[in-house]
Design a protein around this motif. Structure first.
Motif, PDB file in Angstrom:
ATOM      1  N   ASN A  81       0.834  -1.195   0.000  1.00 55.37           N
ATOM      2  CA  ASN A  81       0.000   0.000   0.000  1.00 55.37           C
ATOM      3  C   ASN A  81       0.876   1.256   0.000  1.00 55.37           C
ATOM      4  N   ASN A  82       0.645   2.115  -0.987  1.00 53.65           N
ATOM      5  CA  ASN A  82       1.344   3.394  -1.062  1.00 53.65           C
ATOM      6  C   ASN A  82       0.474   4.474  -0.437  1.00 53.65           C
ATOM      7  N   ILE A  83       1.015   5.130   0.592  1.00 56.88           N
ATOM      8  CA  ILE A  83       0.245   6.103   1.357  1.00 56.88           C
ATOM      9  C   ILE A  83       0.994   7.429   1.360  1.00 56.88           C
ATOM     10  N   SER A  84       0.275   8.499   1.081  1.00 59.82           N
ATOM     11  CA  SER A  84       0.871   9.831   1.151  1.00 59.82           C
ATOM     12  C   SER A  84      -0.151  10.821   1.671  1.00 59.82           C
ATOM     13  N   VAL A  85       0.348  11.913   2.225  1.00 58.88           N
ATOM     14  CA  VAL A  85      -0.522  12.993   2.690  1.00 58.88           C
ATOM     15  C   VAL A  85       0.147  14.305   2.311  1.00 58.88           C
ATOM     16  N   ILE A  86      -0.621  15.187   1.683  1.00 55.65           N
ATOM     17  CA  ILE A  86      -0.135  16.519   1.325  1.00 55.65           C
ATOM     18  C   ILE A  86      -0.558  17.468   2.440  1.00 55.65           C
ATOM     19  N   THR A 141       4.739   6.963   2.838  1.00 54.81           N
ATOM     20  CA  THR A 141       5.225   5.701   3.400  1.00 54.81           C
ATOM     21  C   THR A 141       4.616   4.551   2.614  1.00 54.81           C
ATOM     22  N   THR A 142       5.190   3.383   2.752  1.00 58.76           N
ATOM     23  CA  THR A 142       4.670   2.167   2.132  1.00 58.76           C
ATOM     24  C   THR A 142       4.405   1.142   3.218  1.00 58.76           C
ATOM     25  N   LEU A 143       3.190   0.630   3.244  1.00 63.02           N
ATOM     26  CA  LEU A 143       2.807  -0.384   4.222  1.00 63.02           C
ATOM     27  C   LEU A 143       2.412  -1.665   3.502  1.00 63.02           C
TER      28      LEU A 143
END
Length: 313
Positions: free
Chosen positions: A189-194, A214-216
Motif C-alpha cells: 500500500n502506497n500512502i501519502s498525505v499533502i 510511506t509504504t505499508l
C-alpha cells in the motif's frame, strides 16, 4: 518521550574532515530543515580531559550573518537558526571547540566540518498507530494514520493546517491530521498525505506545503494451526508431525522446541522459515522419556502456539 509537535531538529551529520584530539563528538540527523522555520543545530562531545567552560564557534560558509560563538559549562550546545533568505540545497557549517578561561580560549579541542540540507517544503512522517517505524499491518483491522510534522518548539502550532490523504492512488474523504483506515487485502500500500501550513509570523504570511509518504505491506493473519501425527513412538522410531497453517500471508516461520528434564536434560530448538503453509516435523529419539513439545507458527502479523507431550518408550 518527546513528541514531534513542535520545532524541527537538524543536527550535524557528516564527519568530513573532523579532528578531535581528546573528545568524541556525538552528532545526529533528523532530516532537512525548512527555510523560514527555526532549525536547531545540536553538538556535543564525550568526556573531556579538562573541565568547563567551553567555547563553541559556529561558522556558516554561505551564511556568515549567522556565525556565533557560545560559551557553555556543558560539553555540548544547541544553536537555533532561522534561515530566512535562502535557497533549497546543501550547505556547510564548521564548529570549533575550545577550552576557555576568563573569556579567553586557551586549548583547542577540535574542529568539525559538516553539511546540512535546507528545503522550502514541510517535512514530516506518517505514523501507524503512533509508530512511525511500522511497515507491516494485518488485514481486517482498522489502523490510525497520523501526519506528524518534524518541527520542535511549536512553530507551526498556530498555523492553519490542511491535509489531503491519498491511499493507493485514491483520494480519501477524510481531511484531518489523523484518519483511520482498514486494509482489506494483502498487498503493498502506497500512502501519502499533502500537508499545507499557513501562519502569520509578525507581518509576514508564511505558507509551506510538503508531502509525507510511506509504504505499508498488509498481510492476512493466520486463522488456525493444526498438527497431525502420533504422540507416542518407540526409541529410534520415526516421529512425523504434519503441521498446517490455515490462512495467513507468507512467508511463514515454524519454531519448535523439544525438551526433557528427567531422567536427564535434553533441549532441542529449531527455527524453520518457509513459504509454504505445510511443514513436516521429523525426529528420532535415542532414549526413553517424555518430551514436551512447543510449536509456534507465525508470519509478520500473527502467531499461534501448540503444546504437546511426546512419549518415547
Amino acid at each position: 518521550m518527546r513528541t514531534l509537535s513542535s520545532f524541527f531538529i537538524l543536527c550535524l551529520v557528516s564527519f568530513n574532515n573532523a579532528m578531535f584530539y581528546d573528545t568524541t563528538p556525538r552528532l545526529y540527523d533528523f532530516g532537512p530543515g525548512t527555510i523560514g522555520a527555526p532549525m536547531l543545530f545540536r553538538y556535543s562531545f564525550g568526556d573531556a580531559t579538562m573541565g568547563p567552560p567551553y567555547e563553541f564557534r559556529f561558522k556558516f560558509a554561505q551564511f556568515p550573518q549567522y556565525d556565533k560563538t557560545i560559551v557553555s559549562d556543558q560539553n555540548g550546545e544547541d544553536y537555533v537558526v532561522t534561515f530566512e533568505s535562502a535557497k533549497a540545497g546543501n550547505y556547510t557549517v564548521q564548529i570549533d571547540a575550545w577550552y576557555s578561561r576568563h573569556g579567553i580560549p586557551f586549548h583547542w579541542i577540535g574542529t568539525l566540518n559538516s553539511t546540512f540540507q535546507l528545503t522550502d517544503s514541510l517535512t514530516g512522517t506518517i505514523a501507524v498507530n503512533d509508530d512511525a517505524r511500522k511497515k507491516v499491518v494485518f488485514t481486517a483491522e482498522t489502523f490510525k494514520l497520523s501526519a506528524i510534522l518534524s518541527y520542535y518548539f511549536g512553530f507551526f502550532n498556530s498555523a492553519n493546517m490542511t491535509y489531503k490523504w491519498i491511499i493507493n492512488d485514491e483520494v480519501q474523504e477524510e481531511s484531518s491530521k489523523v484518519i483511520v483506515h482498514t486494509f482489506s487485502q494483502p498487498r503493498l500500500n502506497n500512502i501519502s498525505v499533502i500537508v499545507t501550513a499557513t501562519k502569520t509570523n509578525g507581518s509576514d504570511l508564511i505558507q509551506k506545503s510538503g508531502t509525507f509518504s510511506t509504504t505499508l505491506e498488509s498481510k492476512d493473519p493466520i486463522t488456525n494451526f493444526t498438527v497431525d501425527g502420533p504422540t507416542e513412538v518407540k526409541v529410534f522410531e520415526r516421529l512425523q508431525l504434519d503441521c498446517k497453517i490455515h490462512g495467513g500471508t507468507p512467508p511463514f516461520e515454524f519454531d519448535y522446541f523439544f525438551w526433557i528434564d528427567n531422567p536427564y536434560s535434553e533441549h532441542i530448538n529449531v527455527i524453520k522459515p518457509s513459504n509454504e503453509s505445510l511443514f513436516s516435523l521429523i525426529r528420532y529419539f535415542s532414549a526413553k522419556g517424555k518430551r514436551s513439545l512447543k510449536i509456534v507458527a507465525k508470519n509478520d502479523v500473527s502467531s499461534i502456539t501448540k503444546w504437546m507431550d511426546i512419549s518415547v518408550y
